[in-house]
Scaffold this active site. Sequence first.
Site, PDB file in Angstrom:
ATOM      1  N   CYS A  46      39.129  48.795  43.830  1.00  0.00           N
ATOM      2  CA  CYS A  46      38.178  48.563  44.912  1.00  0.00           C
ATOM      3  C   CYS A  46      36.792  49.073  44.570  1.00  0.00           C
ATOM      4  CB  CYS A  46      38.664  49.232  46.195  1.00  0.00           C
ATOM      5  SG  CYS A  46      38.980  50.981  45.995  1.00  0.00           S
ATOM      6  N   GLY A  62      37.044  43.866  43.996  1.00  0.00           N
ATOM      7  CA  GLY A  62      38.144  43.623  44.921  1.00  0.00           C
ATOM      8  C   GLY A  62      37.870  42.406  45.771  1.00  0.00           C
ATOM      9  N   ASN A 115      38.219  54.786  46.219  1.00  0.00           N
ATOM     10  CA  ASN A 115      38.428  54.052  44.977  1.00  0.00           C
ATOM     11  C   ASN A 115      39.157  54.978  44.023  1.00  0.00           C
ATOM     12  OD1 ASN A 115      38.283  52.391  42.725  1.00  0.00           O
ATOM     13  ND2 ASN A 115      36.184  52.973  42.224  1.00  0.00           N
ATOM     14  N   GLY A 116      40.352  54.581  43.610  1.00  0.00           N
ATOM     15  CA  GLY A 116      41.108  55.413  42.690  1.00  0.00           C
ATOM     16  C   GLY A 116      42.587  55.355  42.975  1.00  0.00           C
ATOM     17  N   TYR A 123      35.426  45.958  30.892  1.00  0.00           N
ATOM     18  CA  TYR A 123      35.756  44.822  31.745  1.00  0.00           C
ATOM     19  C   TYR A 123      35.283  44.919  33.187  1.00  0.00           C
ATOM     20  CZ  TYR A 123      38.671  41.509  34.365  1.00  0.00           C
ATOM     21  OH  TYR A 123      39.096  40.514  35.203  1.00  0.00           O
TER      22      TYR A 123
END
Length: 577
Positions: free
Chosen positions: A82, A108, A182-183, A323
């Site tokens: 996310c 996301g 996020n994680g 990426y």
Amino acid sequence: MATAAAATPSASAYPTSSATRATVHPPSKLLSPKTPHKPLHITLSKNSISDIIITTQKNSSTSDTDNHIFYRDDDDKPREECGVVGIYGDPEASRLCYLALHALQHRGQEGAGIVAVHDSILQSVTGVGLVSEVFNESKLDKLPGDLAIGHVRYSTAGSSMLKNVQPFVAAYRFGSVGVAHNGNLVNYQALRAELEENGSIFNTSSDTEVVLHLIAISKARPFFLRIVEACEKLEGAYSMVFTTEDKLVAVRDPFGFRPLVMGRRSNGAIVFASETCALDLIEATYEREVYPGEVLVVDKEGVRSLCLMPHPEPKSCIFEHIYFALPNSVVFGRSVYESRRAFGEILATEAPVDCDVVIAVPDSGVVAALGYAAKAGVAFQQGLIRSHYVGRTFIEPSQRIRDFGVKLKLSPVKAVLEGKRVVVVDDSIVRGTTSSKIVRLIKEAGAKEVHMRIASPPIIASCYYGVDTPSPEELISNRMSVEEIREFIGSDSLAFLPIDKLKGLLGDDSRNFCYACFSGKYPVEPTGKVKRVGDFLDDGLSGSMESIDGGWLHGTRNEKGVDVAKLEWKEEIKFSS
């Protein structure tokens, strides 16, 4: 852990019917000022970045988102969970949040949400789908105020997925709190079991909910110390933004696995975001990263910074540069564009091949391909055209079409490929299934030779820190040699970015990155079972955690790891006869 009342999740955090939900969260009645509270304890160490202490920066603004086939874009790539954003001090906070989430959409695509604060009331809109599908003018009108946080989310599909769309909002005895995360927490299972033992009730399969429960049971005062106390119990990756009735709080884990940056708009509004590309879109000037292990509190007094805990050597995710992040972002203090271009140049130097044209697998392979072409002195051309309008569901013809999903997304250009010796640059190979289809597609377009160059080392291990990767058994580089992979995908040659050259490019910063997916050596060892990024196929599953094994990865690994640096280039390259 002492028994205490659990956080009470709001209806908007876990709705069950409509695809989009808007909810208002009034503040809870405060306890007496005489309520006991934990004194402030801040620990600093020699490892603390610049020996961060509590400081104050004056904030100048204080005055003034069976025929039907479910299709995923980049279905054979690792997926980032996310992106998060937080804005304080702008009268159009929710609209700026909306725009920033657009810039972070690549992180996301399954759900989006915004929580805004107006008159000390937290109001939220969350929904399944892209940012543009979740929000419209009328929904943003329901989110007034100069304080907002937002979230875009990746998850697996599930009929009850909406209840896991963030930001989450919960009421507790001192008010309401919203969080976007996020994680991935590697000790989620143990924390949840301990909380449930003490009476907490969970409504989702998201590890973010653990954070809300830990905040709710904390007795620390003021509020940000509750966050500090909660984070002291967390292990793994977390970059989070919180909002209360009057504060915006940003926090990053001690290893700094996932990115989080701070910027400032011309009117003094403070902005936190996962990437600098979000700052650029809303015209906020990048100031700095949120340091690993740091908590930043923004309110009418300005910006206060403190060290969350003594932190070890940073271990930032190298895949952000390979990426995840957009090329126009600056992540972990480095230009993503420059990193990817350099990866391509290294491939051209270390694994040259006679060729007529260099092409990329769009979009993530483009910059590395430009670097390869420039270094090799060969023209870069657009040999594969990507469709940006492929939906997530479609109907396949009754007569099976080979490589249907890839053909929907990528179309070969015969004028570029026919009769040519082609170098194809891609960012990574995960399972190898998509790579084999791409090679076949290019050869069917008339290419004489196809040489694959991968701008990352071989991925041999699962990530536990916020990247959705398959189990090690599914990773093709974990069970095949480079030559076997070459045969599997059908290319005339194959070469990966050597990990020693990657570290050499990073120089003195190389020790500050995490390479666990390339080595199997984890900075924070996962124990027991670790929750996959995203959520289970049915987010509404009830029962014990043991009943949902499909959503977990075992936290075990080969202690020796795999020394990717020892892979020899003579094994990686095979030319066709």
